[in-house]
Design an enzyme around this catalytic site. Structure first.
Site, PDB file in Angstrom:
ATOM      1  N   GLU A   9     -27.850 106.633 -75.384  1.00  0.00           N
ATOM      2  CA  GLU A   9     -27.444 107.825 -74.630  1.00  0.00           C
ATOM      3  C   GLU A   9     -28.552 108.380 -73.755  1.00  0.00           C
ATOM      4  O   GLU A   9     -28.327 108.774 -72.611  1.00  0.00           O
ATOM      5  CB  GLU A   9     -26.980 108.922 -75.605  1.00  0.00           C
ATOM      6  CG  GLU A   9     -25.675 108.605 -76.308  1.00  0.00           C
ATOM      7  CD  GLU A   9     -25.232 109.742 -77.213  1.00  0.00           C
ATOM      8  OE1 GLU A   9     -25.375 110.901 -76.797  1.00  0.00           O
ATOM      9  OE2 GLU A   9     -24.753 109.466 -78.320  1.00  0.00           O
ATOM     10  N   ASP A  85     -25.523 107.523 -80.200  1.00  0.00           N
ATOM     11  CA  ASP A  85     -25.868 108.265 -81.413  1.00  0.00           C
ATOM     12  C   ASP A  85     -24.844 108.061 -82.535  1.00  0.00           C
ATOM     13  O   ASP A  85     -23.646 107.895 -82.268  1.00  0.00           O
ATOM     14  CB  ASP A  85     -25.982 109.760 -81.103  1.00  0.00           C
ATOM     15  CG  ASP A  85     -27.239 110.084 -80.309  1.00  0.00           C
ATOM     16  OD1 ASP A  85     -28.109 109.198 -80.189  1.00  0.00           O
ATOM     17  OD2 ASP A  85     -27.349 111.220 -79.812  1.00  0.00           O
ATOM     18  N   ARG A 288     -28.576 115.708 -86.056  1.00  0.00           N
ATOM     19  CA  ARG A 288     -27.253 116.331 -86.242  1.00  0.00           C
ATOM     20  C   ARG A 288     -26.683 115.861 -87.578  1.00  0.00           C
ATOM     21  O   ARG A 288     -26.090 114.792 -87.666  1.00  0.00           O
ATOM     22  CB  ARG A 288     -26.335 116.002 -85.070  1.00  0.00           C
ATOM     23  CG  ARG A 288     -26.773 116.709 -83.795  1.00  0.00           C
ATOM     24  CD  ARG A 288     -25.919 116.344 -82.580  1.00  0.00           C
ATOM     25  NE  ARG A 288     -26.362 117.093 -81.413  1.00  0.00           N
ATOM     26  CZ  ARG A 288     -27.363 116.740 -80.631  1.00  0.00           C
ATOM     27  NH1 ARG A 288     -28.036 115.624 -80.875  1.00  0.00           N
ATOM     28  NH2 ARG A 288     -27.703 117.468 -79.578  1.00  0.00           N
ATOM     29  N   HIS A 330     -25.355 110.916 -92.437  1.00  0.00           N
ATOM     30  CA  HIS A 330     -26.762 110.798 -92.066  1.00  0.00           C
ATOM     31  C   HIS A 330     -27.642 111.501 -93.092  1.00  0.00           C
ATOM     32  O   HIS A 330     -27.202 112.391 -93.801  1.00  0.00           O
ATOM     33  CB  HIS A 330     -26.998 111.427 -90.688  1.00  0.00           C
ATOM     34  CG  HIS A 330     -25.958 111.058 -89.685  1.00  0.00           C
ATOM     35  ND1 HIS A 330     -25.714 109.761 -89.320  1.00  0.00           N
ATOM     36  CD2 HIS A 330     -25.070 111.818 -88.991  1.00  0.00           C
ATOM     37  CE1 HIS A 330     -24.733 109.731 -88.438  1.00  0.00           C
ATOM     38  NE2 HIS A 330     -24.318 110.957 -88.232  1.00  0.00           N
TER      39      HIS A 330
END
Length: 707
Positions: A9, A85, A288, A330
């Site tokens: 990205e 991502d 995030r 994550h």
């Protein structure tokens, strides 16, 4: 020819990844999303509601050159690796690129980079994963929800209040939080209370004891103060215990934003900008996340660092509970290399300060709790009053040794050695009685807003900066110092929206986020979720527009719903609000600006006016172009006549009649075409459809609502 094309990205990330992969790889950046829902044309929702909410995507205008370069690079490679991502937005980017690059007929694979380090990149490249359709559908559903709300509600609020306003599925509940808090503050009535303290001493060591009961009356406070000034004091009871203060979990997106707002005074956008830079430069893991989980090797490295640097090590690693599959994809936010401490990190000042927070929190979370010796003394006086005194001593720092969290809350509060039955002496200034008042709740800051949104399950912390910037730029709220304050415009918008729309309800908004998580987990069909949202939303929107229509008390005799006044080619008529489900209509004439059912028996024939076709009586009606005479035998006879206005033509002496021409009320000569005289008509002489009907649904919205 290079062997493999890797698409990420961020341009900054692309440069670092290229250096780790070396020869045989080309790394290109999509610079975010390549496509989005179509917005071409004024009436384009970009979603086919009738066809299971099928989205209509188009390449973003400012990404055409970027896409062209990617397609060209793909044609020159043997394989394409999509490494956007590892979240919903990243998965959507990967899916859209996959659809576009399928034409190249090159092998396509998906990889995740959880950290931009040589180790993390090599590990990601070596472990391709399946494209996650559930994650993509969750993003797609969220984007469609936001488009539907913004596209359909923004015109309503712009028409109702002022032009160029907007509404949003998450944006509007955030504004409502700020508005509701302001009204709490405005409605707040302070309560009086008193704090009473005595300055005491034992063995020449002073300390303060506080009156134990609530006092809300000044006279009572003065009486207690007087008693305490005359009393003797005795230690009634003593409780001594050891207290633990455990380390905090490692950072999530939300807790990082809150800590940075509180300790560094960073607004949310400043925090996320610095965090993104740290991630892209390989210093921290992906930013995030809602998870406090840590990788096993990261815990091992952390424990090794703690032991090597002479700190006590817990027998077992500390673990922290996760929140569920969707949010636990994550790790928590942590340094990629624990040996790079906050003292030897390089970068911009914001990045250095934020890294220090992240490093300290990560290392501290794997250390022992801090230990305190706490003392609570109950003191009784000769007149029967009780006071409390507290002491605290930090006897073992534990995790506090590696953090900046050691502050006034952890400082020692010293009491003299006390035992049950000890007599205490009163020391000047002896006894204090202070009048105080309860305070209203505080206005939201970045820190408290993030905490509130997380508590309510509204939105995502990483998008808060975008939300706050938008509602501030629109003039719904303003920021004074650290606090957000609603404007009058913001209050008006929220008052209007909460009357009609369910998506402003906090629990409803949180439930939508839960449903998006279930889609990401593969537990809920995304089109079913959208249908469950859209059907009641459509009804809310229709009722909102119809609430601006005047209610003349007509009820549909077919479905019992309300009927509203409309204006068409043949004048005014009543229509069922449930159109097109119910197509019932009722012909009416306007009598004294009120609709009356059109039927010959209800309309008195006009005196001296006969039908030019059959010589029958005629009645006066209101039509699209103004008043006219119609034969009572309609529809058998369709004879009509113009209605004289009661004024002579200044040119030929014939009668003038009133009509609506190009939305203007005019008088024309009945002698037309021989006499073409016209003039403006005095205001208020013809029925004004807009005034009589109220606000109409815009055509582009009405077209969508019919689906």
């Amino acid at each position: 020819m290079a062997n493999k094309l890797v698409i990420v990205e961020s341009p900054a990330k692309a440069k670092n990844i290229n250096s780790y992969l070396g020869k045989g790889y080309i790394v290109k950046s999509s610079i975010g999303h390549i496509v989005d829902l179509s917005s071409s044309g004024k009436r384009n929702l970009g979603v086919d509601i009738d066809n299971d909410f099928k989205p209509k995507y188009e390449v973003l205008p400012d990404k055409k050159d970027v896409l062209k370069a990617i397609v060209k690079a793909a044609s020159q490679c043997d394989e394409v690796i999509l490494a956007s991502d590892p979240d919903r937005e990243g998965e959507a980017i990967a899916f859209h690129l996959k659809e576009i690059l399928k034409k190249s007929k090159k092998p396509l694979s998906r990889v995740y980079f959880h950290e931009i380090t040589k180790k993390g990149v090599k590990q990601g490249i070596s472990n391709p994963v399946d494209f996650d359709e559930n994650l993509y559908n969750a993003q797609q559903a969220r984007r469609i929800l936001d488009r539907i709300v913004g596209f359909l509600v923004s015109p309503y609020i712009s028409k109702k209040i002022e032009p160029r306003l907007s509404a949003g599925r998450v944006q509007s509940p955030v504004v409502r939080l700020i508005v509701d808090r302001e009204r709490e503050i405005e409605a707040f009535k302070p309560d009086e209370y008193w704090t009473i303290t005595s300055e005491l001493a034992k063995d020449n060591q002073n300390f303060t004891a506080k009156y134990n009961n609530k006092v809300t009356d000044g006279k009572v406070a003065k009486k207690i103060k007087s008693d305490l000034e005359q009393d003797d004091y005795l230690v009634k009871d003593l409780v001594e215990e050891e207290k633990k203060k455990s380390p905090y979990p490692p950072f999530t997106t939300s807790s990082l934003a809150q800590a940075a707002a509180g300790k560094l005074r960073f607004p949310a956008d400043r925090t996320m900008k610095a965090a993104q830079a740290l991630y892209e430069s390989g210093k921290i893991t992906y930013i995030r996340t809602d998870s406090t989980r840590l990788a096993t090797d990261a815990i091992q490295d952390c424990r090794a660092w703690i032991e090597e640097n002479g700190y006590d090590l817990p027998d077992k690693p500390n673990t922290y509970a996760g929140k569920g599959a969707a949010q636990d994809a994550h790790e928590a936010i942590r340094p990629t290399d624990v040996t790079v401490t906050s003292q030897n990190i390089f970068g911009a000042p914001d990045e250095q300060a934020l890294y220090a927070l992240i490093w300290e929190r990560f290392v501290a979370c794997q250390m022992n709790p801090a230990l305190y010796d706490n003392v609570a003394a109950t003191i009784k006086t000769t007149s029967g009053h009780e006071l409390k005194a507290y002491g605290r001593t930090l006897k073992y720092k534990g995790w506090l040794e590696v953090t900046s969290d050691l502050d006034n809350k952890d400082s020692d509060i010293n009491l003299p050695p006390l035992k049950k039955g000890d007599k205490l002496s009163l020391v000047p200034p002896k006894v204090k009685a202070s009048q105080k008042f309860t305070k209203p709740p505080s206005r939201f800051t970045d820190k408290t807003m993030i905490a509130e949104l997380e508590k309510r399950g509204i939105g995502r912390p990483s998008t808060l900066n975008t939300l706050m910037n938008k509602i501030t730029s629109k003039g719904y709220v303003e920021k004074k110092g650290m606090a957000y304050i609603p404007t009058k415009k913001g209050m008006k918008v929220i008052d209007e929206l909460t009357k009609h729309f369910q998506f402003l309800d906090y629990n409803y908004t949180a439930d939508m986020e839960d449903q998006l998580d279930k889609i990401a987990e593969g537990k809920l069909n995304w089109t079913k979720m959208l249908r469950g949202f859209y059907d009641p939303f459509k009804k809310n929107l229709k009722e909102a527009y119809l609430s601006n229509h005047k209610d003349y008390g007509f009820v549909c005799d077919e479905c019992n719903s309300k009927m509203v006044l409309r204006h068409g080619s043949f004048g005014f008529f009543m229509a069922c609000v449930d159109y097109p489900t119910c197509k019932n209509t009722l012909s009416v004439d306007m009598v004294d600006d009120k609709p009356v059912v059109r039927a010959s028996k209800l309309n008195a024939p006009a005196r001296g006016v006969s039908c030019p076709n059959c010589n029958s009586d005629m009645v006066k009606r209101d039509g699209k172009f103004g008043p006219f005479y119609s034969c009572v035998e309609y529809p058998k006879c369709k004879g009509t006549r113009k209605v004289p206005f009661g004024k002579k033509c200044p040119k030929c002496g014939d009668e003038l009649y009133a009509t609506i021409y190009k939305e203007e009320n005019l008088l024309f000569c009945m002698g037309y075409p021989n006499c073409k005289h016209s003039e403006k008509m005095p205001k208020g002489k013809l029925p004004d459809p807009k005034k009589l009907i109220g606000e109409k649904i815009p055509k582009k919205i009405e077209k969508i609502l019919k689906k």
